[in-house]
Design a protein around this motif. Structure first.
Motif, PDB file in Angstrom:
ATOM      1  N   PRO A  27       4.661   8.738   0.931  1.00 27.76           N
ATOM      2  CA  PRO A  27       4.437   7.468   0.234  1.00 27.76           C
ATOM      3  C   PRO A  27       3.297   6.691   0.892  1.00 27.76           C
ATOM      4  N   PRO A  28       2.781   5.654   0.228  1.00 29.63           N
ATOM      5  CA  PRO A  28       1.721   4.835   0.827  1.00 29.63           C
ATOM      6  C   PRO A  28       2.286   3.911   1.888  1.00 29.63           C
ATOM      7  N   LEU A  29       1.407   3.203   2.584  1.00 32.60           N
ATOM      8  CA  LEU A  29       1.848   2.182   3.534  1.00 32.60           C
ATOM      9  C   LEU A  29       2.431   0.996   2.769  1.00 32.60           C
ATOM     10  N   SER A  30       3.276   0.249   3.434  1.00 37.75           N
ATOM     11  CA  SER A  30       3.804  -0.975   2.845  1.00 37.75           C
ATOM     12  C   SER A  30       2.731  -2.062   2.899  1.00 37.75           C
ATOM     13  N   ALA A  31       2.938  -3.118   2.121  1.00 38.61           N
ATOM     14  CA  ALA A  31       2.001  -4.243   2.142  1.00 38.61           C
ATOM     15  C   ALA A  31       1.924  -4.849   3.537  1.00 38.61           C
ATOM     16  N   GLN A  32       3.049  -4.920   4.224  1.00 36.76           N
ATOM     17  CA  GLN A  32       3.062  -5.480   5.575  1.00 36.76           C
ATOM     18  C   GLN A  32       2.238  -4.622   6.535  1.00 36.76           C
ATOM     19  N   GLU A  33       2.379  -3.312   6.410  1.00 37.46           N
ATOM     20  CA  GLU A  33       1.614  -2.406   7.274  1.00 37.46           C
ATOM     21  C   GLU A  33       0.111  -2.522   6.987  1.00 37.46           C
ATOM     22  N   LEU A  34      -0.250  -2.590   5.710  1.00 37.97           N
ATOM     23  CA  LEU A  34      -1.663  -2.715   5.359  1.00 37.97           C
ATOM     24  C   LEU A  34      -2.249  -4.021   5.869  1.00 37.97           C
ATOM     25  N   ALA A  35      -1.504  -5.111   5.703  1.00 40.74           N
ATOM     26  CA  ALA A  35      -2.007  -6.429   6.085  1.00 40.74           C
ATOM     27  C   ALA A  35      -2.246  -6.547   7.584  1.00 40.74           C
ATOM     28  N   SER A  36      -1.616  -5.680   8.366  1.00 44.28           N
ATOM     29  CA  SER A  36      -1.755  -5.757   9.823  1.00 44.28           C
ATOM     30  C   SER A  36      -2.946  -4.963  10.355  1.00 44.28           C
ATOM     31  N   ILE A  37      -3.652  -4.243   9.486  1.00 41.12           N
ATOM     32  CA  ILE A  37      -4.796  -3.437   9.937  1.00 41.12           C
ATOM     33  C   ILE A  37      -5.984  -4.358  10.193  1.00 41.12           C
ATOM     34  N   PRO A  38      -6.605  -4.285  11.363  1.00 39.25           N
ATOM     35  CA  PRO A  38      -7.787  -5.119  11.623  1.00 39.25           C
ATOM     36  C   PRO A  38      -8.924  -4.765  10.674  1.00 39.25           C
ATOM     37  N   ALA A 155     -11.486   4.702  -4.787  1.00 35.69           N
ATOM     38  CA  ALA A 155     -10.100   5.178  -4.788  1.00 35.69           C
ATOM     39  C   ALA A 155      -9.823   6.063  -3.571  1.00 35.69           C
ATOM     40  N   TYR A 156     -10.773   6.928  -3.220  1.00 29.27           N
ATOM     41  CA  TYR A 156     -10.583   7.774  -2.045  1.00 29.27           C
ATOM     42  C   TYR A 156     -10.475   6.927  -0.776  1.00 29.27           C
ATOM     43  N   PHE A 157     -11.292   5.885  -0.671  1.00 26.60           N
ATOM     44  CA  PHE A 157     -11.213   4.987   0.482  1.00 26.60           C
ATOM     45  C   PHE A 157      -9.833   4.347   0.563  1.00 26.60           C
ATOM     46  N   LEU A 158      -9.342   3.833  -0.558  1.00 25.42           N
ATOM     47  CA  LEU A 158      -8.029   3.193  -0.558  1.00 25.42           C
ATOM     48  C   LEU A 158      -6.933   4.180  -0.191  1.00 25.42           C
ATOM     49  N   GLY A 162      -4.323   4.063   3.030  1.00 18.23           N
ATOM     50  CA  GLY A 162      -2.880   3.987   2.853  1.00 18.23           C
ATOM     51  C   GLY A 162      -2.451   3.067   1.736  1.00 18.23           C
ATOM     52  N   LYS A 163      -3.427   2.491   0.985  1.00 16.71           N
ATOM     53  CA  LYS A 163      -3.114   1.657  -0.160  1.00 16.71           C
ATOM     54  C   LYS A 163      -2.681   2.540  -1.320  1.00 16.71           C
ATOM     55  N   ASP A 164      -1.662   2.110  -2.041  1.00 18.56           N
ATOM     56  CA  ASP A 164      -1.183   2.902  -3.166  1.00 18.56           C
ATOM     57  C   ASP A 164      -2.221   2.889  -4.287  1.00 18.56           C
ATOM     58  N   THR A 165      -2.651   4.063  -4.682  1.00 17.56           N
ATOM     59  CA  THR A 165      -3.616   4.210  -5.771  1.00 17.56           C
ATOM     60  C   THR A 165      -3.477   5.592  -6.371  1.00 17.56           C
ATOM     61  N   PHE A 166      -3.794   5.713  -7.638  1.00 20.75           N
ATOM     62  CA  PHE A 166      -3.886   7.055  -8.212  1.00 20.75           C
ATOM     63  C   PHE A 166      -5.305   7.563  -8.036  1.00 20.75           C
TER      64      PHE A 166
END
Length: 222
Positions: A27-38, A155-158, A162-166
Motif C-alpha cells: 500500500p502507499p504511505l499514509s498522509a501522516q507519513e508523507l507529511a513528515s518527509i522533509p 505520476a512516477y515521481f509520486l 509513496g503518494k497513492d496514485t494510479f
C-alpha cells in the motif's frame, strides 16, 4: 467497467500461482507519513525520477550520491539560486549524468518547490493532503509548474515518493480500453477525468488504494 470482484477473478485466472495480495503489492504511505518527509528529500526523489527517465534506473541510482553533492543535498532554496554558469559547470562533472535539459530543470523545479512551500506550508503537506479522488489534478499541477514532469513522470515521481496514485502504463491503458473507459491513451483532460472516475468507482467498491487498483488492472490483461 467491470466490478472489482470480476477484475480480481480475471487477474487471478491469468496468474493462478499468485494470491490477490501478491498481485496488489504494497500500500502507499499514509498522509501522516508523507507529511513528515522533509522537502529536500521530496526534491531529491523528484529529480531522481527526472534523471531516471529513459535511462537504466540502477545507473542513475549508483550516481545519486554525486548528484546530492552537486545539488546541495537538494535544498530547494540553495538550488534555486544556482547561476547559469554554475549549471553549465556541472556539464564537466563526470560523476553525474550530464544532460543539460535535466540539469537546468533542477533550478526551475527548486523554484516551484519554494513557491509551493510558501503556499501550503510545505510541499510534503501539499502532497499528503491532496485528495486521491483528483490525483490527475496533482499531475497537472506538477506538469504546469514544474519542468520535465509531464507525461507519466509526475505520476512516477509520486509513486516513488509513496503518494497513492494510479499509473497509466501500457497494460493499464489496454485494460481501460478493454473495459470501455477510453478509446485511446488518455492525454486530454476529458479522457483523464474519465479514467479518474473509473478509478474512483473501483476505489469505492473495493476500499483499496489507487496504486493497488492500478496493479490489478495491469494484471487483468495477462
Amino acid at each position: 467497467m467491470k466490478k472489482w470482484s470480476d477484475l480480481c477473478e480475471q487477474a487471478l485466472n491469468f496468474h493462478p500461482d499468485s494470491s490477490l495480495e501478491d498481485l496488489l503489492g504494497m500500500p502507499p504511505l499514509s498522509a501522516q507519513e508523507l507529511a513528515s518527509i522533509p522537502d529536500d528529500r521530496i526534491f531529491s526523489v523528484m529529480m531522481r525520477r527526472i534523471f531516471r527517465a529513459g535511462l537504466k534506473h540502477s545507473l542513475v541510482d549508483s550516481k545519486w550520491p554525486a548528484f546530492e553533492e552537486a545539488f546541495y543535498r537538494f535544498n530547494p532554496e540553495a538550488v534555486q539560486e544556482m547561476s547559469d554558469e554554475m549549471l553549465e559547470e556541472l556539464m564537466h562533472n563526470e560523476r553525474i549524468i550530464r544532460h543539460f535539459g535535466k540539469i537546468k530543470s533542477a533550478r526551475e523545479n527548486a523554484m516551484m518547490m519554494v513557491d509551493l512551500a510558501q503556499e501550503y506550508g510545505s510541499v510534503a503537506r501539499m502532497i499528503a493532503e491532496w485528495p486521491e479522488e483528483d490525483i490527475i489534478g496533482l499531475w497537472s499541477l506538477l506538469k504546469k509548474r514544474g519542468k520535465q514532469l509531464g507525461g507519466n513522470s509526475g505520476a512516477y515521481f509520486l509513486r516513488m515518493l509513496g503518494k497513492d496514485t494510479f499509473m497509466l502504463t501500457d497494460d493499464v491503458v489496454v485494460a481501460l480500453k478493454a473495459q470501455g473507459v477510453i478509446e485511446k491513451r488518455p492525454t486530454a483532460q476529458r479522457d483523464l477525468k474519465l479514467v479518474q472516475q473509473a478509478f474512483n468507482d473501483l476505489r469505492e467498491q473495493s476500499g483499496r488504494p489507487l496504486c493497488q487498483i492500478s496493479r490489478l488492472l495491469a494484471f487483468s490483461v495477462g
